[in-house]
Design a protein around this motif. Structure first.
Motif, PDB file in Angstrom:
ATOM      1  N   ALA A 366      -3.485  76.931 -12.072  1.00 30.96           N
ATOM      2  CA  ALA A 366      -2.654  77.263 -13.227  1.00 30.96           C
ATOM      3  C   ALA A 366      -1.574  76.223 -13.434  1.00 30.96           C
ATOM      4  N   SER A 367      -1.390  75.799 -14.686  1.00 30.07           N
ATOM      5  CA  SER A 367      -0.334  74.835 -14.987  1.00 30.07           C
ATOM      6  C   SER A 367      -0.145  74.698 -16.487  1.00 30.07           C
ATOM      7  N   ALA A 368       1.095  74.381 -16.879  1.00 25.54           N
ATOM      8  CA  ALA A 368       1.359  73.990 -18.261  1.00 25.54           C
ATOM      9  C   ALA A 368       1.171  72.497 -18.450  1.00 25.54           C
ATOM     10  N   THR A 369       1.141  71.768 -17.339  1.00 29.88           N
ATOM     11  CA  THR A 369       0.973  70.306 -17.378  1.00 29.88           C
ATOM     12  C   THR A 369      -0.040  69.912 -16.314  1.00 29.88           C
ATOM     13  N   ARG A 588       1.202  57.298 -10.071  1.00 26.63           N
ATOM     14  CA  ARG A 588       1.345  58.514 -10.876  1.00 26.63           C
ATOM     15  C   ARG A 588       2.743  58.640 -11.486  1.00 26.63           C
ATOM     16  N   ALA A 589       3.498  57.551 -11.533  1.00 28.96           N
ATOM     17  CA  ALA A 589       4.890  57.635 -11.993  1.00 28.96           C
ATOM     18  C   ALA A 589       4.986  58.220 -13.395  1.00 28.96           C
ATOM     19  N   ALA A 590       4.184  57.703 -14.324  1.00 33.05           N
ATOM     20  CA  ALA A 590       4.254  58.192 -15.703  1.00 33.05           C
ATOM     21  C   ALA A 590       3.820  59.648 -15.786  1.00 33.05           C
ATOM     22  N   GLU A 591       2.733  59.975 -15.103  1.00 34.24           N
ATOM     23  CA  GLU A 591       2.227  61.350 -15.138  1.00 34.24           C
ATOM     24  C   GLU A 591       3.241  62.323 -14.545  1.00 34.24           C
ATOM     25  N   ARG A 592       3.823  61.965 -13.405  1.00 32.48           N
ATOM     26  CA  ARG A 592       4.795  62.852 -12.771  1.00 32.48           C
ATOM     27  C   ARG A 592       6.023  63.054 -13.649  1.00 32.48           C
ATOM     28  N   THR A 593       6.488  61.978 -14.266  1.00 36.62           N
ATOM     29  CA  THR A 593       7.662  62.097 -15.128  1.00 36.62           C
ATOM     30  C   THR A 593       7.356  62.981 -16.322  1.00 36.62           C
ATOM     31  N   GLN A 598       8.354  67.834 -19.061  1.00 38.32           N
ATOM     32  CA  GLN A 598       7.744  68.895 -19.871  1.00 38.32           C
ATOM     33  C   GLN A 598       8.045  70.263 -19.266  1.00 38.32           C
ATOM     34  N   GLN A 599       8.023  70.347 -17.937  1.00 31.72           N
ATOM     35  CA  GLN A 599       8.320  71.613 -17.279  1.00 31.72           C
ATOM     36  C   GLN A 599       9.777  72.012 -17.487  1.00 31.72           C
ATOM     37  N   VAL A 600      10.695  71.064 -17.312  1.00 35.06           N
ATOM     38  CA  VAL A 600      12.104  71.419 -17.487  1.00 35.06           C
ATOM     39  C   VAL A 600      12.398  71.710 -18.953  1.00 35.06           C
ATOM     40  N   ALA A 601      11.740  71.009 -19.859  1.00 33.10           N
ATOM     41  CA  ALA A 601      11.904  71.305 -21.285  1.00 33.10           C
ATOM     42  C   ALA A 601      11.432  72.714 -21.606  1.00 33.10           C
ATOM     43  N   GLY A 602      10.418  73.158 -20.865  1.00 32.48           N
ATOM     44  CA  GLY A 602       9.875  74.499 -21.096  1.00 32.48           C
ATOM     45  C   GLY A 602      10.794  75.630 -20.718  1.00 32.48           C
ATOM     46  N   ARG A 603      11.946  75.327 -20.088  1.00 31.49           N
ATOM     47  CA  ARG A 603      12.900  76.402 -19.787  1.00 31.49           C
ATOM     48  C   ARG A 603      13.644  76.835 -21.038  1.00 31.49           C
ATOM     49  N   ALA A 604      13.617  76.042 -22.104  1.00 32.70           N
ATOM     50  CA  ALA A 604      14.429  76.327 -23.296  1.00 32.70           C
ATOM     51  C   ALA A 604      13.655  77.191 -24.284  1.00 32.70           C
ATOM     52  N   GLY A 605      14.351  78.162 -24.868  1.00 31.13           N
ATOM     53  CA  GLY A 605      13.807  78.926 -25.983  1.00 31.13           C
ATOM     54  C   GLY A 605      12.611  79.778 -25.636  1.00 31.13           C
ATOM     55  N   SER A 630       6.603  64.163 -29.512  1.00 30.51           N
ATOM     56  CA  SER A 630       5.582  64.565 -30.482  1.00 30.51           C
ATOM     57  C   SER A 630       4.825  65.823 -30.066  1.00 30.51           C
ATOM     58  N   GLY A 631       4.871  66.137 -28.771  1.00 34.41           N
ATOM     59  CA  GLY A 631       4.092  67.280 -28.286  1.00 34.41           C
ATOM     60  C   GLY A 631       2.614  66.978 -28.162  1.00 34.41           C
ATOM     61  N   ASP A 632       2.241  65.702 -28.212  1.00 32.38           N
ATOM     62  CA  ASP A 632       0.832  65.311 -28.172  1.00 32.38           C
ATOM     63  C   ASP A 632       0.443  64.991 -26.729  1.00 32.38           C
ATOM     64  N   ARG A 633       0.171  66.024 -25.967  1.00 33.84           N
ATOM     65  CA  ARG A 633      -0.199  65.825 -24.572  1.00 33.84           C
ATOM     66  C   ARG A 633      -1.526  65.089 -24.433  1.00 33.84           C
ATOM     67  N   GLU A 634      -2.476  65.402 -25.306  1.00 33.33           N
ATOM     68  CA  GLU A 634      -3.799  64.799 -25.178  1.00 33.33           C
ATOM     69  C   GLU A 634      -3.731  63.290 -25.354  1.00 33.33           C
ATOM     70  N   ALA A 635      -2.872  62.824 -26.271  1.00 36.23           N
ATOM     71  CA  ALA A 635      -2.735  61.386 -26.463  1.00 36.23           C
ATOM     72  C   ALA A 635      -2.171  60.731 -25.210  1.00 36.23           C
ATOM     73  N   PHE A 636      -1.205  61.394 -24.572  1.00 27.68           N
ATOM     74  CA  PHE A 636      -0.653  60.836 -23.341  1.00 27.68           C
ATOM     75  C   PHE A 636      -1.704  60.785 -22.243  1.00 27.68           C
ATOM     76  N   LEU A 637      -2.489  61.863 -22.085  1.00 30.51           N
ATOM     77  CA  LEU A 637      -3.508  61.886 -21.042  1.00 30.51           C
ATOM     78  C   LEU A 637      -4.565  60.815 -21.276  1.00 30.51           C
ATOM     79  N   GLU A 638      -4.930  60.601 -22.548  1.00 25.64           N
ATOM     80  CA  GLU A 638      -5.900  59.542 -22.851  1.00 25.64           C
ATOM     81  C   GLU A 638      -5.331  58.176 -22.478  1.00 25.64           C
TER      82      GLU A 638
END
Length: 745
Positions: A366-369, A588-593, A598-605, A630-638
């Motif tokens: 399970a994960s949001a990221t 994995r620096a970019a992926e970890r960041t 994204q996880q800490v941002a998910g604490r809001a709202g 942008s919220g475009d996770r798929e573009a980042f993963l690609e």
């Protein structure tokens, strides 16, 4: 994933007394030792026994019958006794063997993680309890008020331990002892009561949305199929992943199976445990480093006996002696905390998948990221995926904006000191507090400042045992190494030139950020959250309660605030240094960041109030920050997958790190050169090094590193094992092999 052996071998057979048995000991040993089994004993494979080793007696596990031994039967030592504990299951023994082979660790070292609580190997002693005897109170017996209360309590028909009876009656233990001596209380031996009540699988859970219910049904079906499967539960922050996989937990319980839920920060899981208790009516068993020895003994035994039906734990709980395991959930599967870096070096998420395959049951990640590895396994058809694309209850995802620190520069503090908050972020905090809502300032750096230097001579204060700077912790008036734990008081003068009052703190840590918060927002109730301020789970639970009940306005925290917490009134997240972690030698620096922000941002709202996230950055054009905005996770993963593939980096290749360490640099260099001369050669195999590790000295040991990259079809473990066997290590030299490394220090 490495392929598994085809069969488990012969069915368990009874090994009669008089045989020679192979016993694996919980020591860094490659092979079991041979022991004679006395005529009075019989065992099966997996039986846990006590055996002599030198002057000691150790627990061990019968690994099988030994047809021949290296020493004569007359010289063999005998098994001392059989522990009264269920035998280690065939699946767990196979798991230990598999982990040892994959990580290149001695099987005995892996066994030590499974037999980690020797005191639990025998059942607990019967508990002494007291009841009212049939004897009447003698006429000459002085019946005081205290004695009367004890007898009235005992006459209610319940048996109580002496201490409990005294406490309930409000008397001293001497009063109870006197009644026993007078024959008015009987002492009985009673089996200790069960500690872990069974969860109620049929208890009504949280009302699920249509989308959540569909995913929950899919996961539950995977469990009831009683076959191996891996499902990635991919849901945005606040989408209700926990409540959804609770339905799969209920399905496993309904089948009479045990459940393991892995979490990266179990000491901070108070909200998760409260949710579990609401859903199933009881608390789960827990397994983490903050348990007392008594708690560890009770919990280990309860897992082995099947009394603990659901356990939530850190990565080491994967090796507990489950007899009826039917589901593993790896929560926050992307988290690097699942990587064990010392001793047996393993990735708990990946080993959980192996454990599920060996036991033929479902595994949920399970994960949001999700990690790139899991995403690519889904695309390759190895894993299935279940999506939760929307937040529960109609809550919206927070709006993310980047603050360009080259233009939005921090102003000086009223005191004249340096500020770390951009004017835009200061304004946003003020607006949030005026609306009665909560704000979070995130900086993933512990302490007050990461570096202390001398203005007079430029000396930087380093750890005497590591090539690392000491971090200032001003609240404790200490300098500390975050690698080895070394601590020293803050000096008044420079250790190098002797100049007094010349030492200055460089850069911000969360303590320094909290200092700024106190100056800028003096009326706000603030709270500092980092691993240094949380002494244990109880303290963490109290702090989380304070935030939930709005006793706090402004939170300053490190990565521990990013892990799944739900704060309904938290509407603003400010990331003070979004560039931290983007650079360096970590593949994995970019992926970890991305995952962390994204996880800490998910604490809001996360409730009905909309949230916003402000990222302070000097690199606003970086792909990670652009993807967050942008919220475009798929573009980042690609982009990340393409970068790794072009660089022949995992998961498109396999990697291992070999660390040679020694008490002095010359010995480390000599051993590293000897290894280099015998390095294997094969097409598709690249070996880099030896070179000093970035942390060239750690805990007083000098370190040299090799990095190995290999095509995925090459037998990496065999190549490394053969290489290791060619060079004998002497004089305190050690070699650590890290398969699939996460740390490159």
């Amino acid at each position: 994933m490495v392929s598994l052996p085809a069969s488990l071998g012969a069915d368990e057979e009874v090994i009669e007394g008089g045989s020679v048995v192979a016993v694996l000991l919980p020591l860094p040993l490659e092979q079991p030792y041979s022991y004679h089994l006395p005529e009075t004993l019989s065992v099966t494979r997996g039986t846990i026994v006590e055996v002599p080793l030198g002057q000691r007696r150790l627990p061990g596990v019968v690994w099988g019958r030994q047809d021949s031994a290296e020493v004569s039967a007359e010289k063999l030592k005998s098994v001392a006794r059989v522990h009264s504990v269920p035998a280690m299951s065939r699946v767990q023994r196979r798991f230990i063997t598999w982990v040892a082979g994959y990580t290149l660790a001695p099987p005995g070292a892996v066994l030590r993680m499974a037999v980690s609580v020797p005191a639990a190997l025998d059942p607990p002693e019967p508990q002494r309890v007291l009841t009212r005897s049939a004897q009447a109170v003698p006429e000459d017996f002085r019946l005081t008020e205290a004695r009367r209360r004890v007898l009235e309590l005992a006459e209610q028909g319940f048996a109580h331990p002496p201490g409990v009876l005294a406490r309930e009656a409000g008397v001293s233990t001497s009063v109870v002892k006197g009644l026993v001596e007078a024959g008015l209380l009987d002492s009985l031996a009673q089996r200790p009561r069960a500690v872990f009540a069974p969860p109620d699988a049929g208890r009504c859970g949280h009302r699920l949305s249509e989308g959540q219910a569909a995913v929950a049904e899919t996961l539950s079906r995977k469990v009831t199929d009683s076959a191996f499967s891996v499902t990635l539960l991919d849901g945005v922050t606040g989408s209700g992943k926990t409540e959804v996989y609770f339905e799969a937990v209920a399905a496993a319980l309904a089948q009479g199976r045990q459940v393991l839920v892995l979490q990266p920060e179990i000491a901070l899981s108070s909200q998760w445990i409260e949710r579990f208790e609401r859903r199933f009516g009881v608390r789960p068993a827990e397994w983490h480093s903050d348990l007392t020895p008594a708690q560890r003994r009770i919990t280990w035994r309860a897992v082995a006996d099947g009394e603990a039906r659901v356990l939530v734990g850190a990565r080491s709980s994967l090796f507990l002696p489950f007899q009826e395991l039917g589901l593993i959930v790896v929560d926050e599967e992307h988290d690097p905390a699942y990587k064990q870096e010392d001793g047996v070096i393993y990735q708990a998420r990946d080993m959980a998948v192996v454990r599920g395959q060996l036991g033929q049951f479902a595994v949920i990640l399970a994960s949001a990221t999700p990690s790139l590895e899991s995403v690519l396994n889904v695309r390759a058809g190895k894993y299935e995926v279940a999506h939760l694309p929307a937040r529960h209850g109609g809550a919206s995802l927070p709006e993310v904006a980047i603050l360009d620190m080259r233009r939005d520069r921090p102003e000086r503090l009223p005191s004249g000191g340096q500020s770390w908050l951009a004017p835009s972020l200061r304004k946003a905090i003020t607006e949030t507090l005026e609306q009665g809502e909560q704000a979070l300032l995130f900086l993933n750096r512990r302490g007050y400042a990461p570096l202390t230097l001398c203005r007079a001579c430029g000396h930087r204060i380093e750890c005497p045992d590591c090539t690392a700077w000491l971090v200032e912790h001003r609240q404790r008036s200490q300098l500390q190494c975050h690698h080895c734990g070394y601590r020293a008081p803050l000096p008044r003068s420079c250790p190098s030139c002797g100049e007094e009052d010349s030492l200055v703190a460089c850069g911000p840590g969360v303590e320094r950020l909290e200092e700024e918060v106190r100056i800028l927002f003096p009326e706000a109730r603030h709270l500092l959250l980092s691993s240094d301020t949380l002494p244990g789970p109880a303290a963490a639970q109290d702090l989380m309660r304070q935030i939930q009940e709005r006793e706090v306005d402004l939170i300053v925290g490190t990565q521990i605030v990013a892990k799944g917490h739900h704060f309904p009134w938290l509407t603003l997240v400010g990331v003070v240094d979004a560039d931290l972690g983007l650079n360096g030698g970590d593949l994995r620096a970019a992926e970890r960041t991305y995952q962390l922000l994204q996880q800490v941002a998910g604490r809001a709202g996360r409730a009905e109030r909309p949230g916003r996230v402000l990222l302070q950055s000097y690199l606003p054009e970086h792909p990670v920050l652009q993807a967050l905005q942008s919220g475009d996770r798929e573009a980042f993963l690609e982009h990340e997958a393409d970068t790794r593939e072009r660089g022949f980096l995992p998961p498109f290749s396999r990697m291992a790190a070999l660390i040679v360490s020694a008490p002095d640099g010359q010995k480390a260099d000599e051993a590293a050169r000897a290894l280099a001369r015998t390095a294997p050669r094969a097409e598709g195999l690249d070996i880099l090094g030896p070179a000093p590790a970035p942390l060239a000295v750690l805990r007083g040991r000098h370190r040299r590193r090799f990095l190995v990259k290999a095509r995925r079809d090459l037998p990496l473990q065999k190549l490394l094992a053969d290489w290791r066997g060619k060079v004998p290590l002497r004089g305190g030299v050690r070699l650590a092999i890290d398969i699939d490394p996460y740390s490159f220090l």
